[in-house]
Design an enzyme around this catalytic site. Structure first.
Site, PDB file in Angstrom:
ATOM      1  N   HIS A  76       1.162  -1.345   0.281  1.00  0.00           N
ATOM      2  CA  HIS A  76       0.227   0.193   0.143  1.00  0.00           C
ATOM      3  C   HIS A  76       0.907   1.367  -0.202  1.00  0.00           C
ATOM      4  O   HIS A  76       2.466   1.063   0.412  1.00  0.00           O
ATOM      5  CB  HIS A  76      -1.143   0.056   1.790  1.00  0.00           C
ATOM      6  CG  HIS A  76       0.008   0.182   2.051  1.00  0.00           C
ATOM      7  ND1 HIS A  76       0.518   1.217   2.658  1.00  0.00           N
ATOM      8  CD2 HIS A  76      -0.134  -0.850   3.185  1.00  0.00           C
ATOM      9  CE1 HIS A  76       1.075   1.060   4.291  1.00  0.00           C
ATOM     10  NE2 HIS A  76       0.523  -0.395   4.364  1.00  0.00           N
TER      11      HIS A  76
ATOM     12  N   GLU B 251      -2.595  -7.894   7.885  1.00  0.00           N
ATOM     13  CA  GLU B 251      -2.221  -8.502   8.980  1.00  0.00           C
ATOM     14  C   GLU B 251      -1.933  -9.685   8.811  1.00  0.00           C
ATOM     15  O   GLU B 251      -1.558 -10.880   9.705  1.00  0.00           O
ATOM     16  CB  GLU B 251      -2.638  -8.405  10.826  1.00  0.00           C
ATOM     17  CG  GLU B 251      -2.249  -6.977  11.071  1.00  0.00           C
ATOM     18  CD  GLU B 251      -2.728  -6.775  11.581  1.00  0.00           C
ATOM     19  OE1 GLU B 251      -3.174  -8.007  13.132  1.00  0.00           O
ATOM     20  OE2 GLU B 251      -2.809  -5.446  12.530  1.00  0.00           O
TER      21      GLU B 251
END
Length: 162
Positions: free
Chosen positions: A9, A82
């Site tokens: 990202h 995660e």
């Protein structure tokens, strides 16, 4: 050949400490780098069949910019937030059952660790808005070892960035 694109990202904001990690938006640099890198991939002829993003705000925003520029379908996948390398591998293997070119938008350290496990060239750190292209011979979906096709990142094009 199956093609995989790992996209970290774009740079996120730490301005509002009341926000959870999941809800952090892109910062100014991220908003600049994501369109730049999406355009670079477009110029390279990169056309993923599907972009699968972590549901975190900064990843989704990055993925939307790339999907619009590259004219790709976009989905979110909870497992990519995660994510451990096994989660990333599972998402990609499932996507490869249907698609030949898959882009994953996620987070470090998972993406870098995954690249270093499956690519013939370790990177040790995919920077924000960095993209690694990996090719797999004979439509190999085991993801045991692929060949790095490219490694692109914003500082390559704007050395003063970041």
């Amino acid at each position: 050949m199956k093609r995989l694109y790992l996209l970290r990202h774009a740079k996120s904001s730490w301005k509002d400490f009341t926000l959870s990690d999941f809800d952090r938006p892109l910062n100014k640099r991220g908003k600049r780098d994501a369109p730049l890198m999406a355009q670079k991939l477009k110029e390279m002829g990169i056309r993923p069949d599907i972009i699968i993003s972590s549901p975190a705000k900064r990843a989704r925003k990055t993925a939307k910019i790339f999907a619009k520029t590259l004219h790709a379908a976009l989905e979110t996948e909870e497992k990519l937030y995660e994510a451990h390398t096994s989660d990333i591998k599972e998402v990609i293997q499932t996507a490869f059952e249907k698609y030949d070119a898959v882009m994953i938008v996620g987070h470090n350290p998972g993406l870098t660790m995954f690249n270093d496990e499956i690519s013939d060239i370790p990177i040790f750190n995919i920077p924000t808005t960095g993209v690694v292209g990996i090719g797999f011979q004979n439509d190999d979906t085991s993801l045991d070892k692929g060949s790095q096709l490219f490694f692109e990142y914003p500082r390559k094009y704007a050395p003063h960035a970041g």
